[in-house]
Design a protein around this motif. Structure first.
Motif, PDB file in Angstrom:
ATOM      1  N   GLU A 158     122.690  71.308  17.114  1.00 50.34           N
ATOM      2  CA  GLU A 158     122.055  70.241  17.868  1.00 50.34           C
ATOM      3  C   GLU A 158     121.009  70.847  18.784  1.00 50.34           C
ATOM      4  O   GLU A 158     121.274  71.839  19.473  1.00 50.34           O
ATOM      5  CB  GLU A 158     123.079  69.475  18.699  1.00 50.34           C
ATOM      6  CG  GLU A 158     122.466  68.324  19.464  1.00 50.34           C
ATOM      7  CD  GLU A 158     123.493  67.518  20.254  1.00 50.34           C
ATOM      8  OE1 GLU A 158     123.061  66.681  21.065  1.00 50.34           O
ATOM      9  OE2 GLU A 158     124.706  67.723  20.061  1.00 50.34           O
ATOM     10  N   GLU A 160     117.585  69.361  21.319  1.00 45.88           N
ATOM     11  CA  GLU A 160     116.764  68.260  21.834  1.00 45.88           C
ATOM     12  C   GLU A 160     117.212  66.897  21.309  1.00 45.88           C
ATOM     13  O   GLU A 160     116.425  66.113  20.790  1.00 45.88           O
ATOM     14  CB  GLU A 160     115.287  68.504  21.492  1.00 45.88           C
ATOM     15  CG  GLU A 160     114.746  69.770  22.089  1.00 45.88           C
ATOM     16  CD  GLU A 160     113.359  70.112  21.583  1.00 45.88           C
ATOM     17  OE1 GLU A 160     112.763  69.337  20.796  1.00 45.88           O
ATOM     18  OE2 GLU A 160     112.859  71.177  21.960  1.00 45.88           O
ATOM     19  N   HIS A 161     118.503  66.617  21.393  1.00 46.48           N
ATOM     20  CA  HIS A 161     119.108  65.349  20.979  1.00 46.48           C
ATOM     21  C   HIS A 161     119.008  65.091  19.479  1.00 46.48           C
ATOM     22  O   HIS A 161     119.111  63.955  19.029  1.00 46.48           O
ATOM     23  CB  HIS A 161     118.518  64.162  21.768  1.00 46.48           C
ATOM     24  CG  HIS A 161     118.586  64.365  23.248  1.00 46.48           C
ATOM     25  ND1 HIS A 161     119.775  64.390  23.937  1.00 46.48           N
ATOM     26  CD2 HIS A 161     117.605  64.576  24.165  1.00 46.48           C
ATOM     27  CE1 HIS A 161     119.534  64.593  25.222  1.00 46.48           C
ATOM     28  NE2 HIS A 161     118.225  64.712  25.385  1.00 46.48           N
ATOM     29  N   LYS A 163     120.764  66.074  15.905  1.00 44.65           N
ATOM     30  CA  LYS A 163     121.958  66.690  15.330  1.00 44.65           C
ATOM     31  C   LYS A 163     121.765  66.850  13.834  1.00 44.65           C
ATOM     32  O   LYS A 163     121.097  66.033  13.199  1.00 44.65           O
ATOM     33  CB  LYS A 163     123.183  65.829  15.577  1.00 44.65           C
ATOM     34  CG  LYS A 163     123.587  65.688  17.004  1.00 44.65           C
ATOM     35  CD  LYS A 163     124.817  64.801  17.133  1.00 44.65           C
ATOM     36  CE  LYS A 163     125.187  64.608  18.596  1.00 44.65           C
ATOM     37  NZ  LYS A 163     126.356  63.751  18.743  1.00 44.65           N
TER      38      LYS A 163
END
Length: 175
Positions: A158, A160-161, A163
């Motif tokens: 994951e 920077e947000h 996934k």
């Protein structure tokens, strides 16, 4: 009639005696022919390694900076992923029997070493550590065409947000 057989045997024996020394000489000359020469051994090769995040979320597809991987990313094993992100790119020169280590922001480390080559293929030793640096995910010898891309999966990741699964795209070529 008896003389014909004797004469034939003498001619065959004479030819065999005359031609016998020529056979080993021909074999030695053929061994030096450039068409049978082995590929020159390489001392080094240049490699690029791209860290790629494959995500099942989103719909952006393959970005411009990863277009060179489009053929691989369109294969069945990547069909579940909707978006790909270039996380990091590194270059290194690998040498014969010397390990070059590459460290990534993800914490993974890749070790590469040139083992040899032939006319079209490179033989490379690769090792990939887990993000913690303690566990080894891969230790293998690979043989692939000069310039081919090899994809290696490194597990969940994951950043920077975003996934997804982290992959390393390895590409090495003669320099």
């Amino acid at each position: 009639m008896k003389y014909g057989r004797i004469r034939t045997r003498l001619v065959v024996s004479a030819l065999a005696t005359v031609l016998a020394p020529a056979v080993p000489v021909t074999a030695v000359v053929a061994g030096l022919s450039p068409t049978t020469a082995r590929a020159a051994d390489l001392d080094h090769a240049d490699c690029q390694v791209h860290a790629v995040l494959a995500s099942k979320e989103g719909d952006k597809g393959i970005p411009k900076e990863l277009e060179f991987l489009e053929a691989q990313l369109r294969e069945d094993e990547f069909a579940a992923y909707k978006e790909f992100h270039l996380i990091e790119q590194k270059e290194t020169r690998i040498s014969l029997d010397k390990v070059s280590e590459i460290k990534f922001r993800s914490g993974n480390r890749i070790g590469l070493s040139l083992l040899g080559n032939d006319d079209k293929r490179l033989r490379i030793q690769i090792s990939l550590s887990a993000r913690d640096g303690k566990k080894q995910l891969l230790a293998s010898q690979l043989s692939f065409n000069d310039g081919a891309v090899v994809m290696v999966r490194a597990g969940d990741y994951e950043v920077e947000h975003k996934k997804g699964k982290l992959f390393f795209a390895l590409q090495c070529a003669r320099s």
